[in-house]
Design a protein around this motif. Sequence first.
Motif, PDB file in Angstrom:
ATOM      1  N   THR A 120       0.792  -1.230   0.000  1.00 45.76           N
ATOM      2  CA  THR A 120       0.000   0.000   0.000  1.00 45.76           C
ATOM      3  C   THR A 120       0.828   1.286   0.000  1.00 45.76           C
ATOM      4  OG1 THR A 120      -0.075   0.079   2.411  1.00 45.76           O
ATOM      5  CG2 THR A 120      -1.823  -1.173   1.296  1.00 45.76           C
ATOM      6  N   GLY A 121       2.111   1.206   0.383  1.00 45.75           N
ATOM      7  CA  GLY A 121       2.888   2.426   0.566  1.00 45.75           C
ATOM      8  C   GLY A 121       2.359   3.268   1.703  1.00 45.75           C
ATOM      9  N   SER A 122       1.590   2.659   2.582  1.00 49.78           N
ATOM     10  CA  SER A 122       0.935   3.361   3.676  1.00 49.78           C
ATOM     11  C   SER A 122       1.561   2.947   5.001  1.00 49.78           C
ATOM     12  CB  SER A 122      -0.566   3.036   3.673  1.00 49.78           C
ATOM     13  OG  SER A 122      -1.230   3.623   4.754  1.00 49.78           O
ATOM     14  N   PRO A 123       2.178   3.861   5.740  1.00 46.98           N
ATOM     15  CA  PRO A 123       2.772   3.491   7.028  1.00 46.98           C
ATOM     16  C   PRO A 123       1.688   3.302   8.081  1.00 46.98           C
ATOM     17  CG  PRO A 123       2.935   5.846   6.714  1.00 46.98           C
ATOM     18  CD  PRO A 123       2.338   5.295   5.448  1.00 46.98           C
ATOM     19  N   ARG A 124       2.015   2.562   9.117  1.00 47.74           N
ATOM     20  CA  ARG A 124       1.088   2.427  10.243  1.00 47.74           C
ATOM     21  C   ARG A 124       1.198   3.672  11.096  1.00 47.74           C
ATOM     22  NH1 ARG A 124      -2.940   2.260  12.895  1.00 47.74           N
ATOM     23  NH2 ARG A 124      -3.602   0.536  14.260  1.00 47.74           N
ATOM     24  N   LEU A 125       0.096   4.379  11.226  1.00 52.82           N
ATOM     25  CA  LEU A 125       0.078   5.652  11.933  1.00 52.82           C
ATOM     26  C   LEU A 125      -0.843   5.578  13.140  1.00 52.82           C
ATOM     27  CD1 LEU A 125      -0.194   7.944   8.783  1.00 52.82           C
ATOM     28  CD2 LEU A 125       1.874   7.361  10.066  1.00 52.82           C
ATOM     29  N   GLY A 126      -0.645   6.499  14.060  1.00 52.79           N
ATOM     30  CA  GLY A 126      -1.444   6.517  15.270  1.00 52.79           C
ATOM     31  C   GLY A 126      -2.794   7.180  15.063  1.00 52.79           C
ATOM     32  N   MET A 127      -3.531   7.271  16.161  1.00 49.93           N
ATOM     33  CA  MET A 127      -4.869   7.878  16.164  1.00 49.93           C
ATOM     34  C   MET A 127      -5.713   7.217  15.056  1.00 49.93           C
ATOM     35  SD  MET A 127      -3.681  11.848  16.800  1.00 49.93           S
ATOM     36  CE  MET A 127      -2.572  11.878  15.386  1.00 49.93           C
ATOM     37  N   GLY A 128      -6.417   8.035  14.271  1.00 53.14           N
ATOM     38  CA  GLY A 128      -7.197   7.498  13.160  1.00 53.14           C
ATOM     39  C   GLY A 128      -6.614   7.866  11.827  1.00 53.14           C
ATOM     40  N   THR A 276       8.405   3.749   9.517  1.00 49.89           N
ATOM     41  CA  THR A 276       8.435   4.148  10.928  1.00 49.89           C
ATOM     42  C   THR A 276       8.788   5.629  11.095  1.00 49.89           C
ATOM     43  OG1 THR A 276      10.781   3.614  11.290  1.00 49.89           O
ATOM     44  CG2 THR A 276       9.187   1.820  11.538  1.00 49.89           C
ATOM     45  N   ARG A 277       9.201   6.280  10.000  1.00 49.73           N
ATOM     46  CA  ARG A 277       9.577   7.689  10.056  1.00 49.73           C
ATOM     47  C   ARG A 277       8.577   8.569   9.307  1.00 49.73           C
ATOM     48  NH1 ARG A 277      15.521   9.272   9.147  1.00 49.73           N
ATOM     49  NH2 ARG A 277      14.874  10.840  10.686  1.00 49.73           N
ATOM     50  N   ASP A 278       7.366   8.069   9.159  1.00 46.71           N
ATOM     51  CA  ASP A 278       6.273   8.833   8.551  1.00 46.71           C
ATOM     52  C   ASP A 278       6.527   9.156   7.082  1.00 46.71           C
ATOM     53  OD1 ASP A 278       3.701   9.720   8.820  1.00 46.71           O
ATOM     54  OD2 ASP A 278       4.122  11.189  10.367  1.00 46.71           O
ATOM     55  N   MET A 326      18.722  25.985  19.908  1.00 41.99           N
ATOM     56  CA  MET A 326      18.070  24.992  19.063  1.00 41.99           C
ATOM     57  C   MET A 326      16.881  24.345  19.748  1.00 41.99           C
ATOM     58  SD  MET A 326      21.333  23.065  17.346  1.00 41.99           S
ATOM     59  CE  MET A 326      22.528  24.002  16.400  1.00 41.99           C
ATOM     60  N   LEU A 327      15.877  24.093  18.942  1.00 43.96           N
ATOM     61  CA  LEU A 327      14.738  23.270  19.343  1.00 43.96           C
ATOM     62  C   LEU A 327      14.923  21.919  18.670  1.00 43.96           C
ATOM     63  CD1 LEU A 327      11.937  22.837  20.613  1.00 43.96           C
ATOM     64  CD2 LEU A 327      10.949  23.924  18.572  1.00 43.96           C
ATOM     65  N   LEU A 328      14.898  20.852  19.460  1.00 49.27           N
ATOM     66  CA  LEU A 328      15.115  19.502  18.942  1.00 49.27           C
ATOM     67  C   LEU A 328      13.806  18.720  18.975  1.00 49.27           C
ATOM     68  CD1 LEU A 328      18.511  18.745  20.722  1.00 49.27           C
ATOM     69  CD2 LEU A 328      18.132  19.732  18.455  1.00 49.27           C
ATOM     70  N   PRO A 329      13.602  17.796  18.038  1.00 45.82           N
ATOM     71  CA  PRO A 329      12.317  17.102  17.902  1.00 45.82           C
ATOM     72  C   PRO A 329      12.048  16.114  19.034  1.00 45.82           C
ATOM     73  CG  PRO A 329      13.957  16.176  16.394  1.00 45.82           C
ATOM     74  CD  PRO A 329      14.591  17.383  17.028  1.00 45.82           C
ATOM     75  N   ALA A 330      10.691  15.842  19.150  1.00 41.74           N
ATOM     76  CA  ALA A 330       9.614  16.291  18.309  1.00 41.74           C
ATOM     77  C   ALA A 330       8.594  17.023  19.175  1.00 41.74           C
ATOM     78  CB  ALA A 330       8.941  15.120  17.597  1.00 41.74           C
ATOM     79  N   VAL A 331       8.179  18.225  18.700  1.00 39.81           N
ATOM     80  CA  VAL A 331       7.193  18.997  19.446  1.00 39.81           C
ATOM     81  C   VAL A 331       5.877  18.232  19.512  1.00 39.81           C
ATOM     82  CG1 VAL A 331       5.905  21.156  19.519  1.00 39.81           C
ATOM     83  CG2 VAL A 331       8.322  21.168  18.854  1.00 39.81           C
ATOM     84  N   ASP A 332       5.424  17.721  18.380  1.00 38.51           N
ATOM     85  CA  ASP A 332       4.278  16.811  18.362  1.00 38.51           C
ATOM     86  C   ASP A 332       4.828  15.419  18.062  1.00 38.51           C
ATOM     87  OD1 ASP A 332       2.023  15.235  17.770  1.00 38.51           O
ATOM     88  OD2 ASP A 332       0.896  16.976  17.072  1.00 38.51           O
ATOM     89  N   PRO A 333       4.912  14.554  19.067  1.00 42.56           N
ATOM     90  CA  PRO A 333       5.583  13.262  18.879  1.00 42.56           C
ATOM     91  C   PRO A 333       4.766  12.225  18.138  1.00 42.56           C
ATOM     92  CG  PRO A 333       4.711  13.417  21.098  1.00 42.56           C
ATOM     93  CD  PRO A 333       4.457  14.755  20.452  1.00 42.56           C
ATOM     94  N   ARG A 334       3.563  12.613  17.700  1.00 44.13           N
ATOM     95  CA  ARG A 334       2.680  11.636  17.061  1.00 44.13           C
ATOM     96  C   ARG A 334       2.947  11.461  15.571  1.00 44.13           C
ATOM     97  NH1 ARG A 334      -2.930  14.227  18.571  1.00 44.13           N
ATOM     98  NH2 ARG A 334      -1.771  16.024  17.745  1.00 44.13           N
ATOM     99  N   SER A 335       3.789  12.300  15.010  1.00 43.72           N
ATOM    100  CA  SER A 335       4.027  12.216  13.571  1.00 43.72           C
ATOM    101  C   SER A 335       5.443  12.653  13.269  1.00 43.72           C
ATOM    102  CB  SER A 335       3.037  13.120  12.811  1.00 43.72           C
ATOM    103  OG  SER A 335       3.326  14.485  13.062  1.00 43.72           O
ATOM    104  N   GLY A 340       7.677   9.888  18.519  1.00 40.24           N
ATOM    105  CA  GLY A 340       7.946   9.164  19.746  1.00 40.24           C
ATOM    106  C   GLY A 340       8.944   9.860  20.645  1.00 40.24           C
ATOM    107  N   ARG A 341       9.681  10.842  20.116  1.00 43.84           N
ATOM    108  CA  ARG A 341      10.634  11.586  20.941  1.00 43.84           C
ATOM    109  C   ARG A 341       9.949  12.766  21.630  1.00 43.84           C
ATOM    110  NH1 ARG A 341      16.320  12.339  17.629  1.00 43.84           N
ATOM    111  NH2 ARG A 341      16.451  10.259  16.710  1.00 43.84           N
TER     112      ARG A 341
END
Length: 460
Positions: A120-128, A276-278, A326-335, A340-341
């Motif tokens: 599918t070329g579709s990664p497994r993502l969180g939420m919906g 795994t890296r969106d 510097m701001l290091l990732p991830a501000v929104d860790p869901r994507s 995850g960081r």
Amino acid sequence: MRDVRHVGVIDIGKTNAKVAVVDIDAEREIGVLTRPNKVLSGPPFPHYDIDGHWHFICDALKQLHSEFGIDALSVTTHGASAVLLTEDGSLAAPVLDYEFDGPQTLATDYDAIRPEFSETGSPRLGMGLNVGAQLYWQFRSDPTLLDRTATILTYPQYWTYRLTGIRANEVTSLGCHTDLWNPSQNCFSSLVKRMGLAGKMAPVKRAVDTLDPVLPAVAAVTGLPENVAVSCGIHDSNASLLPHLLRRQAPFSVVSTGTWVIVLALGGETVHLDPTRDTLINVNAFGDAVPSARFMGGREFEMVLDGRPRIATDTDARNVLDQSVMLLPAVDPRSGPFQGRSHRWTVTETELTDGERYAALSFYLALMTAECLAMTGAKGPIIVEGPFASNSLYTRMLETASGRPVEAAESSVTGTSIGAALLAKGPQRRNDSMADNGKRTLANNPAFSSYAARWRDLVR
């Protein structure tokens, strides 16, 4: 080409919904009305305000048609959403907000039946964010829903259904990490049959296909002529991509910015995409597979600024560069590539001025974008669409970090409405590509280069 000039575009993003009139000869918006895309909390789960959107759309079309005249209609929306219809065309269930995490409660069961990334070329993502996961959760949570559901539509095509009465699906939305589409075979994935949905998926049409004219009831409410044609509609990131597909010769990349920052790489190097890296495979308006990556950059921008001023002086930028703020990732860790960081600053955050915060955030977003470009094998010039195009700190750092020329799109607003409007011209694939394809000498700024290298070292 159909003889149209003013196209009414229904453009529903995750943050705002708008109706625009686009002059397709000039390729610019000449009239715009907006409303917030407010999520209703329930019951039975968080969902989009479909009735509110429809009333807004009808009122906006009426006002804009009276001011400018509308010759045709098109639709573009965010992805990761599907609509379930009963036999009579009403909603079988509310349209689930893809940020609702209910589908996660059945993640183990769903993962046992979903197709591999290679299909599918579709990664497994969180939420919906995987539509297949949404549907699985909805049907399991409501045992009568599958029987009530006669037709499943992709989200842009729900709105064209409301306009025309025609039920359809379309590949750019099906190809947006739904788990429901096989881009290499140009057909539904094995999941559709596995979930018993083969007879419920509406026929697949092309974004440029013309459906029926507007329904008489719609014409009566909006004042539109009954012969106004309606294009099938398109996923918003692919709407941003379409004008460039019609003008440019690969390789090049488009960075669509909004709630999501989405990188679309055309004609780049062959790379192994890491789900795994969106990263994912999108499908463009012509049905071609497009290596892509994304992160919620617009959402992160709002989270970090939290209402603070959106400006930085030259002194602010120099301080950030010289002191490696510097701001290091991830501000929104869901994507995104570092999901995850937990984000962190390299300095004490409370000591930052507002301007330094804005500059460091702009650099962070640029470096995250450069990471996405590298993961997709992108080559050639980079075209930035949407609100980040007007942020010179972002574009300058992106050019330095990627080592390739960056072009800010002419409009500071999202390019989705322009791309969607071009669907009204019908099937086309222009051959008069830009001769130099954006080639130019890049400015060399050691401070920017050192900053980008240091940031990369810290996130590895």
